[in-house]
Design a protein around this motif. Structure first.
Motif, PDB file in Angstrom:
ATOM      1  N   ALA A  17     -10.785  15.384   0.366  1.00 31.96           N
ATOM      2  CA  ALA A  17     -11.343  16.269  -0.664  1.00 31.96           C
ATOM      3  C   ALA A  17     -10.354  16.454  -1.815  1.00 31.96           C
ATOM      4  O   ALA A  17     -10.737  16.484  -2.996  1.00 31.96           O
ATOM      5  N   LEU A  18      -9.076  16.573  -1.475  1.00 33.16           N
ATOM      6  CA  LEU A  18      -8.042  16.750  -2.496  1.00 33.16           C
ATOM      7  C   LEU A  18      -7.914  15.503  -3.363  1.00 33.16           C
ATOM      8  O   LEU A  18      -7.840  15.608  -4.606  1.00 33.16           O
ATOM      9  N   ILE A  19      -7.911  14.343  -2.744  1.00 29.26           N
ATOM     10  CA  ILE A  19      -7.825  13.093  -3.505  1.00 29.26           C
ATOM     11  C   ILE A  19      -9.034  12.949  -4.426  1.00 29.26           C
ATOM     12  O   ILE A  19      -8.906  12.569  -5.596  1.00 29.26           O
ATOM     13  N   ALA A  20     -10.210  13.264  -3.897  1.00 33.24           N
ATOM     14  CA  ALA A  20     -11.439  13.162  -4.691  1.00 33.24           C
ATOM     15  C   ALA A  20     -11.377  14.072  -5.921  1.00 33.24           C
ATOM     16  O   ALA A  20     -11.765  13.675  -7.027  1.00 33.24           O
ATOM     17  N   LYS A  21     -10.875  15.273  -5.724  1.00 35.31           N
ATOM     18  CA  LYS A  21     -10.765  16.224  -6.836  1.00 35.31           C
ATOM     19  C   LYS A  21      -9.796  15.718  -7.895  1.00 35.31           C
ATOM     20  O   LYS A  21     -10.088  15.754  -9.099  1.00 35.31           O
ATOM     21  N   ILE A  22      -8.642  15.215  -7.454  1.00 32.29           N
ATOM     22  CA  ILE A  22      -7.636  14.725  -8.400  1.00 32.29           C
ATOM     23  C   ILE A  22      -8.125  13.475  -9.130  1.00 32.29           C
ATOM     24  O   ILE A  22      -7.897  13.309 -10.340  1.00 32.29           O
ATOM     25  N   LYS A  23      -8.818  12.602  -8.414  1.00 34.41           N
ATOM     26  CA  LYS A  23      -9.308  11.356  -9.001  1.00 34.41           C
ATOM     27  C   LYS A  23     -10.640  11.530  -9.737  1.00 34.41           C
ATOM     28  O   LYS A  23     -11.122  10.591 -10.388  1.00 34.41           O
ATOM     29  N   ASN A  24     -11.229  12.704  -9.603  1.00 38.14           N
ATOM     30  CA  ASN A  24     -12.513  13.008 -10.238  1.00 38.14           C
ATOM     31  C   ASN A  24     -13.619  12.046  -9.789  1.00 38.14           C
ATOM     32  O   ASN A  24     -14.388  11.511 -10.590  1.00 38.14           O
ATOM     33  N   VAL A  25     -13.665  11.839  -8.474  1.00 37.91           N
ATOM     34  CA  VAL A  25     -14.734  11.055  -7.870  1.00 37.91           C
ATOM     35  C   VAL A  25     -15.246  11.829  -6.661  1.00 37.91           C
ATOM     36  O   VAL A  25     -14.655  12.832  -6.254  1.00 37.91           O
ATOM     37  N   ASP A  26     -16.346  11.386  -6.074  1.00 40.19           N
ATOM     38  CA  ASP A  26     -16.869  12.104  -4.918  1.00 40.19           C
ATOM     39  C   ASP A  26     -16.122  11.692  -3.643  1.00 40.19           C
ATOM     40  O   ASP A  26     -15.478  10.636  -3.588  1.00 40.19           O
ATOM     41  N   GLU A  27     -16.225  12.530  -2.621  1.00 41.56           N
ATOM     42  CA  GLU A  27     -15.487  12.300  -1.379  1.00 41.56           C
ATOM     43  C   GLU A  27     -15.936  11.023  -0.676  1.00 41.56           C
ATOM     44  O   GLU A  27     -15.120  10.321  -0.057  1.00 41.56           O
ATOM     45  N   LYS A  28     -17.207  10.705  -0.760  1.00 39.96           N
ATOM     46  CA  LYS A  28     -17.722   9.492  -0.133  1.00 39.96           C
ATOM     47  C   LYS A  28     -17.037   8.258  -0.713  1.00 39.96           C
ATOM     48  O   LYS A  28     -16.670   7.330   0.024  1.00 39.96           O
ATOM     49  N   THR A  29     -16.851   8.245  -2.017  1.00 40.83           N
ATOM     50  CA  THR A  29     -16.174   7.131  -2.677  1.00 40.83           C
ATOM     51  C   THR A  29     -14.751   6.973  -2.161  1.00 40.83           C
ATOM     52  O   THR A  29     -14.283   5.856  -1.897  1.00 40.83           O
ATOM     53  N   VAL A  30     -14.047   8.099  -1.982  1.00 41.54           N
ATOM     54  CA  VAL A  30     -12.669   8.059  -1.495  1.00 41.54           C
ATOM     55  C   VAL A  30     -12.624   7.558  -0.060  1.00 41.54           C
ATOM     56  O   VAL A  30     -11.829   6.666   0.279  1.00 41.54           O
ATOM     57  N   ARG A  31     -13.465   8.108   0.805  1.00 42.73           N
ATOM     58  CA  ARG A  31     -13.467   7.684   2.217  1.00 42.73           C
ATOM     59  C   ARG A  31     -13.747   6.202   2.348  1.00 42.73           C
ATOM     60  O   ARG A  31     -13.085   5.493   3.120  1.00 42.73           O
ATOM     61  N   GLU A  32     -14.727   5.708   1.587  1.00 42.87           N
ATOM     62  CA  GLU A  32     -15.077   4.295   1.669  1.00 42.87           C
ATOM     63  C   GLU A  32     -13.957   3.418   1.141  1.00 42.87           C
ATOM     64  O   GLU A  32     -13.686   2.336   1.696  1.00 42.87           O
ATOM     65  N   TYR A  55       0.816  -1.205   0.000  1.00 46.40           N
ATOM     66  CA  TYR A  55       0.000   0.000   0.000  1.00 46.40           C
ATOM     67  C   TYR A  55       0.857   1.267   0.000  1.00 46.40           C
ATOM     68  O   TYR A  55       1.994   1.266   0.459  1.00 46.40           O
ATOM     69  N   ILE A  56       0.251   2.328  -0.500  1.00 45.58           N
ATOM     70  CA  ILE A  56       0.909   3.621  -0.615  1.00 45.58           C
ATOM     71  C   ILE A  56       0.291   4.590   0.392  1.00 45.58           C
ATOM     72  O   ILE A  56      -0.928   4.820   0.375  1.00 45.58           O
ATOM     73  N   GLY A  57       1.122   5.152   1.283  1.00 41.68           N
ATOM     74  CA  GLY A  57       0.641   6.134   2.247  1.00 41.68           C
ATOM     75  C   GLY A  57       0.589   7.519   1.639  1.00 41.68           C
ATOM     76  O   GLY A  57       1.607   8.031   1.159  1.00 41.68           O
ATOM     77  N   ILE A  58      -0.593   8.120   1.632  1.00 41.46           N
ATOM     78  CA  ILE A  58      -0.787   9.481   1.118  1.00 41.46           C
ATOM     79  C   ILE A  58      -0.912  10.431   2.305  1.00 41.46           C
ATOM     80  O   ILE A  58      -1.819  10.297   3.128  1.00 41.46           O
ATOM     81  N   ASN A  59       0.010  11.379   2.366  1.00 40.60           N
ATOM     82  CA  ASN A  59       0.117  12.255   3.525  1.00 40.60           C
ATOM     83  C   ASN A  59      -0.648  13.562   3.343  1.00 40.60           C
ATOM     84  O   ASN A  59      -0.777  14.071   2.223  1.00 40.60           O
ATOM     85  N   VAL A  60      -1.104  14.118   4.462  1.00 39.57           N
ATOM     86  CA  VAL A  60      -1.839  15.390   4.427  1.00 39.57           C
ATOM     87  C   VAL A  60      -0.976  16.537   3.880  1.00 39.57           C
ATOM     88  O   VAL A  60      -1.500  17.566   3.457  1.00 39.57           O
ATOM     89  N   ALA A  61       0.345  16.353   3.870  1.00 40.70           N
ATOM     90  CA  ALA A  61       1.247  17.377   3.351  1.00 40.70           C
ATOM     91  C   ALA A  61       1.116  17.548   1.842  1.00 40.70           C
ATOM     92  O   ALA A  61       1.715  18.466   1.267  1.00 40.70           O
ATOM     93  N   ALA A  62       0.313  16.704   1.191  1.00 42.35           N
ATOM     94  CA  ALA A  62       0.124  16.820  -0.257  1.00 42.35           C
ATOM     95  C   ALA A  62      -0.375  18.206  -0.660  1.00 42.35           C
ATOM     96  O   ALA A  62      -0.137  18.651  -1.780  1.00 42.35           O
ATOM     97  N   LYS A  63      -1.028  18.892   0.257  1.00 43.65           N
ATOM     98  CA  LYS A  63      -1.561  20.228  -0.066  1.00 43.65           C
ATOM     99  C   LYS A  63      -0.447  21.216  -0.399  1.00 43.65           C
ATOM    100  O   LYS A  63      -0.689  22.207  -1.101  1.00 43.65           O
ATOM    101  N   ILE A  64       0.788  20.941   0.067  1.00 44.35           N
ATOM    102  CA  ILE A  64       1.884  21.860  -0.229  1.00 44.35           C
ATOM    103  C   ILE A  64       3.090  21.158  -0.866  1.00 44.35           C
ATOM    104  O   ILE A  64       4.085  21.809  -1.176  1.00 44.35           O
ATOM    105  N   GLN A  65       3.004  19.850  -1.058  1.00 48.23           N
ATOM    106  CA  GLN A  65       4.127  19.117  -1.649  1.00 48.23           C
ATOM    107  C   GLN A  65       3.737  18.625  -3.045  1.00 48.23           C
ATOM    108  O   GLN A  65       3.034  17.632  -3.203  1.00 48.23           O
ATOM    109  N   LYS A  66       4.225  19.300  -4.072  1.00 45.48           N
ATOM    110  CA  LYS A  66       3.834  18.999  -5.443  1.00 45.48           C
ATOM    111  C   LYS A  66       4.189  17.574  -5.856  1.00 45.48           C
ATOM    112  O   LYS A  66       3.435  16.921  -6.580  1.00 45.48           O
ATOM    113  N   LYS A  67       5.334  17.092  -5.406  1.00 41.30           N
ATOM    114  CA  LYS A  67       5.757  15.741  -5.770  1.00 41.30           C
ATOM    115  C   LYS A  67       4.757  14.710  -5.272  1.00 41.30           C
ATOM    116  O   LYS A  67       4.481  13.705  -5.952  1.00 41.30           O
TER     117      LYS A  67
END
Length: 255
Positions: A224-239, A174-186
């Motif tokens: 919310a950021l992941i949902a926007k990038i993946k073009n899906v709704d937030e509920k889908t991402v959380r689940e 699995y890949i850990g996605i960190n909350v710092a994504a909001k300011i870390q472009k990489k």
């Protein structure tokens, strides 16, 4: 301690798959009682591992993870027997934070590798999951995991190359996605290419990243950021994140 979490499964929790709860001091118990969160609480050495276990005893939504951070590696005489005793005494199901680091502490890499290989072997023997730290050593960490045959590993705050990410995912890790994504472009690029069924969210709180104090309160914004990038709704991402983490728990014998 390996029993299923006492969580209300009728709701979808926020998942913090990498947080240093012991660093919060007296605030840790209050934080871990947030009813809409589940935490994988990592540790950095023997002392912090024992503190993490004590926190988890009081918090039904905390999975304790014992570990030895590569930043703390100074010499090769690590007491592996002590780690093994903690695992058996408290029925621990996760090792972390463990790993390799060529970015910040490359001078101790050989000692790090010795430690990591032994801890990964221990994870294999006891069927444990791993929370893996590996800046600039992603390939080396993956190769150790491959040789060992471990089944569950989360690559914490992954910022490695895209082609290696695909190898990691193909291994079932699995890949850990960190909350710092909001300011870390990489890290934003990682969100784009990482399959939704292979990611879990994390805060690494209370780490201070470029002046931003990371913490679980930032997880809704990350969803919310992941949902926007993946073009899906937030509920889908959380689940999806919860489903991924639940599979992790089942595979290490929790739930």
């Amino acid at each position: 301690m390996a029993q299923c979490l006492q969580y209300n499964f009728s709701t979808t929790p926020y998942i913090d798959s990498h947080i240093h709860l012991y660093e919060y001091g007296e605030e840790a118990e209050k934080l871990c009682k947030e009813i809409h969160y589940i935490f994988l609480a990592v540790s950095d050495d023997i002392q912090s591992s024992l503190k993490t276990i004590e926190i988890a005893k009081k918090c039904s939504n905390v999975v304790p993870s014992i570990g030895f951070h590569p930043w703390n590696v100074k010499e090769p005489n690590i007491d592996f027997k002590q780690f093994e005793n903690i695992i058996k005494t408290y029925n621990v199901k996760f090792l972390g934070e463990v790993g390799l680091d060529k970015k910040f502490v490359s001078e101790t890499f050989n000692v790090q590798l010795h430690l990591f290989e032994n801890l990964v072997a221990m994870a294999k023997d006891y069927e444990l999951g791993l929370s893996v730290h590996a800046p600039n050593a992603w390939r080396e960490a993956l190769e150790v995991l491959r040789r060992s045959g471990v089944k569950i590993a989360i690559f914490h705050w992954y910022t490695g190359p895209a082609e290696l990410l695909r190898e990691i995912v193909n291994e079932g890790f699995y890949i850990g996605i960190n909350v710092a994504a909001k300011i870390q472009k990489k890290h934003l690029e990682i969100i784009k290419i990482a399959p939704l069924e292979s990611i879990v969210t994390e805060s690494d709180g209370p780490y201070n990243y470029r002046g931003l104090v990371l913490g679980p309160a930032m997880l809704p914004e990350l969803i919310a950021l992941i949902a926007k990038i993946k073009n899906v709704d937030e509920k889908t991402v959380r689940e999806a994140i919860w489903r991924n983490f639940y599979i992790i728990l089942k595979n290490v014998g929790i739930c």
